[in-house]
Scaffold this motif. Sequence first.
Motif, mmCIF file in Angstrom:
data_model
loop_
_atom_site.group_PDB
_atom_site.id
_atom_site.type_symbol
_atom_site.label_atom_id
_atom_site.label_comp_id
_atom_site.label_asym_id
_atom_site.label_seq_id
_atom_site.Cartn_x
_atom_site.Cartn_y
_atom_site.Cartn_z
ATOM 1 N N LEU A 95 0.830 -1.210 0.000
ATOM 2 C CA LEU A 95 0.000 0.000 0.000
ATOM 3 C C LEU A 95 0.861 1.256 0.000
ATOM 4 O O LEU A 95 0.617 2.205 -0.750
ATOM 5 C CB LEU A 95 -0.899 0.010 1.241
ATOM 6 N N ILE A 147 -4.218 6.495 1.782
ATOM 7 C CA ILE A 147 -4.625 5.093 1.847
ATOM 8 C C ILE A 147 -6.081 5.004 2.311
ATOM 9 O O ILE A 147 -6.896 4.252 1.763
ATOM 10 C CB ILE A 147 -3.709 4.280 2.787
ATOM 11 N N GLU A 148 -6.417 5.795 3.331
ATOM 12 C CA GLU A 148 -7.789 5.738 3.843
ATOM 13 C C GLU A 148 -8.796 6.158 2.781
ATOM 14 O O GLU A 148 -9.827 5.520 2.589
ATOM 15 C CB GLU A 148 -7.900 6.644 5.069
ATOM 16 N N THR A 186 -8.955 3.600 -0.370
ATOM 17 C CA THR A 186 -9.619 2.318 -0.073
ATOM 18 C C THR A 186 -10.992 2.529 0.545
ATOM 19 O O THR A 186 -11.582 1.592 1.049
ATOM 20 C CB THR A 186 -8.776 1.467 0.886
ATOM 21 N N ARG A 187 -11.443 3.769 0.539
ATOM 22 C CA ARG A 187 -12.747 4.132 1.068
ATOM 23 C C ARG A 187 -12.939 3.650 2.505
ATOM 24 O O ARG A 187 -13.941 3.079 2.842
ATOM 25 C CB ARG A 187 -13.874 3.592 0.184
ATOM 26 N N VAL A 217 -11.540 1.245 4.133
ATOM 27 C CA VAL A 217 -11.345 -0.157 4.518
ATOM 28 C C VAL A 217 -10.035 -0.323 5.278
ATOM 29 O O VAL A 217 -9.955 -1.027 6.282
ATOM 30 C CB VAL A 217 -11.346 -1.065 3.258
ATOM 31 N N PHE A 218 -9.014 0.340 4.747
ATOM 32 C CA PHE A 218 -7.720 0.286 5.446
ATOM 33 C C PHE A 218 -7.434 1.607 6.115
ATOM 34 O O PHE A 218 -7.277 2.626 5.443
ATOM 35 C CB PHE A 218 -6.599 -0.028 4.448
#
Lengths: 894, 110
Positions: free
Chosen positions: B15, B34-35, B38-39, B41-42
């Motif tokens: 990622l 990243i947030e 990944t909407r 999820v992570f």
Amino acid sequence: MFSIRRFQVLLSLLFRRETVETELDAEVQAFFDAMVERYIEQGLSAEEARRFARLNFEHPEQVKEKVRDRRTGAMFSSFLRDVKYAWRTLRKSPAFTSVTILTLGLGIGATTAIFSVVYAVLLRPLPYRDPGRLVSLIPTSRDQVKEEFLFPDYEFLRAQSRSFENIAVFYKNTGFSRVTLTGTSEPESVKGGYVSANLFPLLGMTPHLGRPFTSEEETQSARVVVLSHRLWQRRFASRPDILGRTLAIDNVLFQVIGVMPEDFQIPDRDSQFWAPITTNRFWLDRPESDRPAKRTRTRGFYARWNLVARLKPAVSLEQAQAEMRWFGPQLQGREPDLNEGLSLTALPLQVEVSGPTRLALSVLLAAVSGLLLIACVNAAHLMLAHGMGRAHEVAVRLSLGASRGALVRFILIESLILSVLAGSFGVVIAVPATRALVIFGPADIPRLEQAGVNTEILVFTLGLSCLTALLCGFLPAWKLSRSSPHEVLKAGGHRSSTGAGVRRTRASLVMVECALTVILLSGAVLLMRSFIAVQSVDPGFHPEQVLTVRVQLPSGTHHDSLYDEALQRIKMVSGVRQAGAIDDLFESGTTDLGSVHISEPPSIVAGQLRVWANWKRIRGDYFQAMGISLLQGRYFTFQDHAHAPLAAIIDQSMARHYWPGESAIGKRFRGWDKRGYHDDPLFVVGIIRGTRSHGREVAPTPHVYQPADQDNFEKATQDLVIRTEGDPNKLSATIREIVRSLDSTAIVSRITTLEEQLDQQISPRRFQTWLLGVFSALALTLASVGLYGVMQYMVVQRRQEIGIRMALGAAPGRLLRMILQEGALLVIPGLIAGLVGARWLTTLLSGILFGITPSDPWTYGGVAALLMTVATAAVMVPAWHAAKVDPLTALRQD
Amino acid sequence: MSRQTELLQGTLDLLILRTLELGPLHGVGIADRIEQVTRGVFVVGPGSLFPALHRLAEKGWIEGAWGEGEQKRRVKSYILTATGRAQLAQEKRNWNKILTAMNRMLTEEA
């Protein structure tokens, strides 16, 4: 996986640590600040924002910690951190730290000192080429007397045996030679080695100056000699032009062709020169087929040669030993007379050289290790107590998330620091201690002078310190790994010191200490009693106020008249009561053994025609001077001159054995006689008490004494024996004067008293006994200090309980008894275990005990009594304190 | 993301590398990206992010440099290195392989 990057990280850790940490801090902080700002933008107040951030995310410190943990070299930097922290905590408890370091240091130092001696004497390989392949070949007779070889046997072995690359031969017991340096007339008495030319290549050692002699020179009996380093330094002032100079050895001129390095100590520690065997006066006496008459002389007379051999590369020691076993009967077959009952063994040279001292040194090493163990136990106990003082702090750390592994590591590091410091302290004590051992050690320990604290020893000390660290730190670390922080915190700081687990640990520690102390004490007491037993052995003569002097005249002069005249003059000196002489007072070799054929009555001794006895030639009033009492018959007088029937004086054991139930006076026997044909009978004219002429510890052997006038052996060297009134040493100058006035080239040496000589004979035993005594005294001290500490601690811990008991009406006497009982429970199991262990281990001591067996009950009883006494004292003090506790104060203490 | 982080540590590396493929970023930015992408999820917290960043830097796949960010504050930004790019390509291939295999497994007709 190694890479440039990781290396850079390591480097930056080492050198730029601060920068690295500051940057990390800034980076993580920036993250949190950004989060906080975000929350503020979303409408929270500054404070709420900060709280929110704290709740949502891990603490910055934890984040940084995680980063650090994953870094390369994380282990190393946490190790460094632990070391620094441990150092700080140790400094904060100076009492604990210094006592532990002192205790351990003492143990490590003593062990290091003994080990340096053991290393130099027993373990370090001999300085020759490939020393593990060198063996000494040893012939033993049926009654386990160690013999020496006949020369033809050596030649036979060398030609026939298949295990050895080469065998060299040398004389070991040629006595002292007169060595005179040309240009001076001052001779001195020096021990030399007569060796075969192949000894030097066999051992792989060559002179550092000049060359060794060759086999051609040996065959030609060339008068060449190689000097020892010491002799070269001492008498020739290490002059570089030594080669080619001459010196006179036993009145024969030899040329110096080389100088050996310092650690060449074959055949003897004191050998100062090496010459070819063919140049020695005994060379002519080796049995040869063209001299049948002389061959019926004694084995001791001919057997003088010692052999050293090098194993062939493919041959093992066991194979060589098997071959030697096969050769024994072969040699017997070749010379049935002289080699009767002979067997051969091969021993590694290193073992043979250090042989007699091996047992004693091993015992000392074992004893000092026991002392070290006791010191470790004391230190472990101290660390336990120290650890318990920190139980609270540890519990807090554990509950905050510290890993047990990290804490155990910390304890071990603390233990390691203590041990390394103790090890350094130990080295500081060991250096002078080793020097003292070398100086005061007995002269019979080979290579002793090479003992010192050198690199190998330092490595040993380091290893020993680490081992100690493990031993001492093991217990506290183990306890830690099993402790429950929950309970400790609940107890609010009260250490669970009276819990069952702790009790058991303490009990086993004390038991180990007591057991070890008992073992050491038993060994020491056995040795002490042996020492006393040796000293009380009657040597057969009266050693008080007797002066002995060794005189060496040059050969070829009129010895008889000179010695007679000397004795006459000495007798006239005021203060001299009697004076006499003998050819060798405390003999060292087997060359004096001669056979005795008993001729009457033949029926009794049918099966024992040949007997080995020591033959001695005496002159003057030898027996009277020595204080040897005459039991029957008479001493020698002037009527026993050269043409009179041969007279002999024998000792009591011989008389009783061969002529039991009747007087031996007037009986005849045959043996050595002047013409060498052994058919002239000797008549017994007197019987004396037996003497221990090999020293007090060796059982007496039969002796036959002859007047010096009646035989034809060379008498260049004599030991004068002079009994005086008052201090014998006062007359030594006068005696020397008298001898020198008769012959100015006489060497007068070893002027000492009989008492001093007897004393010196037991100096090895004294050395061992004294050392073992010191170790056991130290052990007893340490153990009692440990016991005292344990009891004191226990009393302090149970103050409350004691206070309650007293408040409820318990008498101080009862309390005393209760504490004593506790103490007894600690000591008695240890005592019993120790007695059992001591009984078992002291059987190993049998080789060096004298006059006492390892199963002597008085020794163990005495040791038990001693331990109980000391233990009672150690327990009594805290018990006394307990009885005087004021119940009110005790109860108030929470 | 406590449990998930432990399971997918290798994934976290991927990622991060992918995030930096599109351009240099600092710590906060990486986490945000990243947030977002990944909407939600992570969600990567600092306790996982920073150790991973420093580890990747030690391996030489990314490189950090201090510079000036928004609002004139000192920030440490990371960029993808050449070796990192190669590693990323490798990881992408691996991931595709795993993905395809899992898909086949899960959608196979009984």
